[in-house]
Design a protein around this motif. Structure first.
Motif, short mmCIF file in Angstrom:
data_model
loop_
_atom_site.label_atom_id
_atom_site.label_comp_id
_atom_site.label_asym_id
_atom_site.label_seq_id
_atom_site.Cartn_x
_atom_site.Cartn_y
_atom_site.Cartn_z
N TYR A 96 0.83 -1.20 0.00
CA TYR A 96 0.00 0.00 0.00
C TYR A 96 0.87 1.26 0.00
O TYR A 96 0.55 2.26 -0.65
CB TYR A 96 -0.91 0.01 1.22
CG TYR A 96 -1.80 -1.20 1.36
CD1 TYR A 96 -2.26 -1.89 0.23
CD2 TYR A 96 -2.19 -1.67 2.61
CE1 TYR A 96 -3.08 -3.00 0.35
CE2 TYR A 96 -3.02 -2.77 2.74
CZ TYR A 96 -3.45 -3.44 1.61
OH TYR A 96 -4.27 -4.53 1.74
N ILE A 97 1.98 1.20 0.75
CA ILE A 97 2.89 2.35 0.81
C ILE A 97 3.53 2.59 -0.56
O ILE A 97 3.70 3.75 -0.99
CB ILE A 97 3.97 2.13 1.88
CG1 ILE A 97 3.33 2.05 3.27
CG2 ILE A 97 5.02 3.24 1.85
CD1 ILE A 97 4.29 1.66 4.38
N SER A 98 3.87 1.51 -1.26
CA SER A 98 4.48 1.66 -2.59
C SER A 98 3.50 2.32 -3.55
O SER A 98 3.88 3.18 -4.35
CB SER A 98 4.92 0.30 -3.12
OG SER A 98 3.83 -0.54 -3.40
N ALA A 99 2.23 1.94 -3.47
CA ALA A 99 1.22 2.56 -4.33
C ALA A 99 1.08 4.05 -4.01
O ALA A 99 0.88 4.88 -4.90
CB ALA A 99 -0.12 1.85 -4.16
N PHE A 100 1.19 4.39 -2.72
CA PHE A 100 1.10 5.79 -2.29
C PHE A 100 2.26 6.60 -2.84
O PHE A 100 2.09 7.73 -3.31
CB PHE A 100 1.09 5.83 -0.76
CG PHE A 100 0.78 7.16 -0.17
CD1 PHE A 100 -0.45 7.76 -0.37
CD2 PHE A 100 1.72 7.83 0.61
CE1 PHE A 100 -0.75 9.00 0.18
CE2 PHE A 100 1.44 9.07 1.16
CZ PHE A 100 0.20 9.65 0.95
N ALA A 101 3.47 6.02 -2.81
CA ALA A 101 4.65 6.73 -3.31
C ALA A 101 4.56 6.95 -4.82
O ALA A 101 4.89 8.04 -5.32
CB ALA A 101 5.91 5.94 -2.96
N VAL A 102 4.12 5.94 -5.54
CA VAL A 102 4.02 6.04 -7.00
C VAL A 102 3.07 7.15 -7.41
O VAL A 102 3.30 7.87 -8.39
CB VAL A 102 3.56 4.69 -7.58
CG1 VAL A 102 3.11 4.84 -9.03
CG2 VAL A 102 4.69 3.68 -7.52
N SER A 103 1.99 7.33 -6.65
CA SER A 103 0.99 8.32 -7.02
C SER A 103 1.59 9.73 -7.06
O SER A 103 1.21 10.55 -7.92
CB SER A 103 -0.19 8.27 -6.04
OG SER A 103 0.24 8.57 -4.72
N PHE A 104 2.54 10.03 -6.18
CA PHE A 104 3.16 11.36 -6.18
C PHE A 104 4.11 11.53 -7.36
O PHE A 104 4.24 12.63 -7.91
CB PHE A 104 3.89 11.59 -4.86
CG PHE A 104 2.98 11.94 -3.73
CD1 PHE A 104 2.46 13.22 -3.60
CD2 PHE A 104 2.61 10.99 -2.80
CE1 PHE A 104 1.60 13.55 -2.57
CE2 PHE A 104 1.76 11.30 -1.76
CZ PHE A 104 1.24 12.58 -1.64
N VAL A 105 4.76 10.46 -7.77
CA VAL A 105 5.60 10.51 -8.97
C VAL A 105 4.75 10.83 -10.19
O VAL A 105 5.11 11.65 -11.05
CB VAL A 105 6.34 9.17 -9.17
CG1 VAL A 105 7.14 9.20 -10.47
CG2 VAL A 105 7.28 8.91 -7.99
#
Length: 386
Positions: A96-105
Motif C-alpha cells: 500500500y505504501i508503494s502505491a502511495f509513493a508512486v501516485s506522487f511521482v
C-alpha cells in the motif's frame, strides 16, 4: 498464450500462498517494466523525429509507468518478509505504501508535462506526420490494451490493489495514446496543429490518475470498510460449526492483502462447560486461518436456554423491530429470572444520527407496559471495520 507462458515460466504454484502471490506480482511487474521501456523508447524516438510534444508527453507517461512497476515490484518483495520484533504483524502494508509513493511521482510528471504542453500552445512548432508514425502508435495502443487486461486478470488472481491500479492506468494510457493518434490524423488531414492541446489532455489524464491513486492509497492506509463479501463469508464460515448459535460484531484489521486479523462475538449455549466452549472456538480459529488466512480472535457470549417468559419477550421484541426500520437487530439476549432483569444489545445502523437515549427509552417503555422486569439495553452502532 503469452500470459499462460509467463505464468508457467515464472510462477511456482507449489509454494506457500504468500510466495505464490509474490511470484505473480514479480512476474506482472517485470512484464510491465519491459513493455513500458520499449513503448517509451519507441514513442520518444518518434516524438523527437516528428517534433510532437503530445507524443513525447505520452512517452514520458510510459516512463512513469516503468517507475510504477519498479515500486510495485519492490512492494511485492517487501510484503512477503516475515514478521519480526519491530513488525509483529508482518510487512504486508508495504504494498500500500508503494502505491502511495508512486501516485506522487505520477502527479509530478503530469505537472511538468502540463507546463510543457502549455508552452507549446503559446509557441507552436510544426509536427512532421507520416504513415509509419501512425502505424507504430496504433501498435503501441494494442500493447497497452493487452497490458490492461493482463494486469486486471493477475490482480483478481492474487487480490492486488497495486495491480488493479496498474490495469486502470494502462486503460487510461490507451485513451491518452488514442488522443495522440487522433491529433496526428487531424494534422495529416487538415494541417491544423492541435499538438499542444492534445499534450494538455494527456497531462490531464496523468494528473487525474495520480489524484485517484493518492486517494485510494490513503484510504487503504487509514483504514476502510472491508469488502462486504468478506464479512458475509466470515459469518457463513463460523455459523457452519456445531455449537454456534449466532455471531455478531465482526471487525477486520487489514495488515496487507494476505495478512488480515479479525475478531467476532460468537453466541454459544451456556450449558456447555468452559472446556467444551473453548474447544469449539479454538477449532474455529484454527480452521479459518488454514482456509481463509485470517487470524481470528473470538469472544464467547453464553446464551441460556429460553424459558417461557424469555420467549414471550423475544417475540415482542421481534414485533417491535418490525415496526422500527432504523433498528438493525438485537444480540446477547439474557434473562435473569431471579433478579427479574433482561439484558441485551441493540444495534442501530452505522449512519444513524438520531438520539440513542430516546431509542432506548422508547423500547424500555414499550416492554415495561407488559412485563414487570428491569431492562438493561446497550445501544450500539453496527461496525465491521478498522
Amino acid at each position: 498464450m503469452i500470459e499462460r507462458l509467463l505464468i508457467n515460466r515464472f510462477v511456482n504454484k507449489d509454494q506457500e500462498e504468500a510466495k505464490v502471490r509474490e511470484s505473480y506480482g514479480r512476474m506482472s511487474s517485470l512484464t510491465g517494466i519491459i513493455s513500458n521501456i520499449v513503448l517509451f523508447a519507441i514513442k520518444l524516438a518518434l516524438g523527437l523525429i516528428s517534433g510532437s510534444i503530445s507524443l513525447i508527453a505520452d512517452s514520458i507517461n510510459n516512463l512513469s509507468d516503468v517507475g510504477t512497476n519498479v515500486v510495485t515490484l519492490v512492494g511485492f518483495k517487501m510484503s512477503v518478509k516475515p514478521a519480526d520484533k519491530e513488525h509483529p504483524f508482518g510487512h504486508g502494508r508495504t504494498e500500500y505504501i508503494s502505491a502511495f509513493a508512486v501516485s506522487f511521482v505520477i502527479l509530478l510528471l503530469g505537472y511538468e508535462l502540463l507546463k510543457t504542453s502549455f508552452e507549446r500552445i503559446v509557441n507552436p512548432i510544426d509536427v512532421n506526420v507520416n504513415l509509419i508514425s501512425g502505424i507504430v502508435i496504433l501498435l503501441t495502443i494494442g500493447v497497452k490494451v493487452w497490458l490492461a487486461g493482463f494486469y486486471m486478470r493477475m490482480s483478481k488472481k492474487i487480490n492486488s490493489q497495486a495491480l488493479e491500479a496498474a490495469s486502470i492506468d494502462s486503460r487510461n494510457d490507451v485513451l491518452a495514446t488514442s488522443t495522440v493518434l487522433l491529433s496526428f490524423l487531424i494534422t495529416w488531414a487538415s494541417g491544423l496543429n492541435i499538438d499542444g492541446f492534445i499534450g494538455l489532455l494527456v497531462a490531464g489524464f496523468i494528473i487525474y490518475n495520480g489524484i485517484q491513486f493518492v486517494r485510494e492509497a490513503m484510504d487503504t492506509l487509514i483504514g476502510v470498510q472491508p469488502d462486504g463479501q468478506l464479512i458475509e463469508d466470515i459469518h457463513d464460515y463460523i455459523e457452519n460449526f456445531d455449537g454456534v448459535i449466532s455471531l455478531h460484531d465482526v471487525i477486520v484489521h487489514d495488515y496487507g492483502p494476505v495478512s488480515k486479523m479479525a475478531s467476532a462475538h460468537v453466541e454459544i449455549s451456556a450449558d456447555f462447560s468452559l472446556v467444551v466452549a473453548h474447544e469449539i472456538v479454538d477449532r474455529i480459529e484454527r480452521d479459518i486461518y488454514e482456509d481463509m488466512g485470517i487470524s481470528l480472535v473470538i469472544h464467547i457470549d453464553p446464551v441460556e436456554d429460553e424459558c417461557e417468559t424469555s420467549s414471550q419477550i423475544k417475540d415482542d421484541l421481534e414485533d417491535y423491530l418490525g415496526d422500527e426500520a432504523q433498528i438493525k437487530g438485537i444480540h446477547d439476549f439474557r434473562i435473569l429470572t431471579k433478579e427479574k432483569v433482561v439484558i441485551f444489545d441493540l444495534f442501530l445502523p452505522e449512519d444513524f444520527h438520531g438520539d440513542i437515549d430516546e431509542v432506548r427509552a422508547k423500547m424500555v417503555q414499550s416492554l415495561k407496559e407488559k412485563y414487570d422486569y428491569k431492562f438493561l439495553i446497550n445501544v450500539r452502532k453496527e461496525k465491521h471495520y478498522i
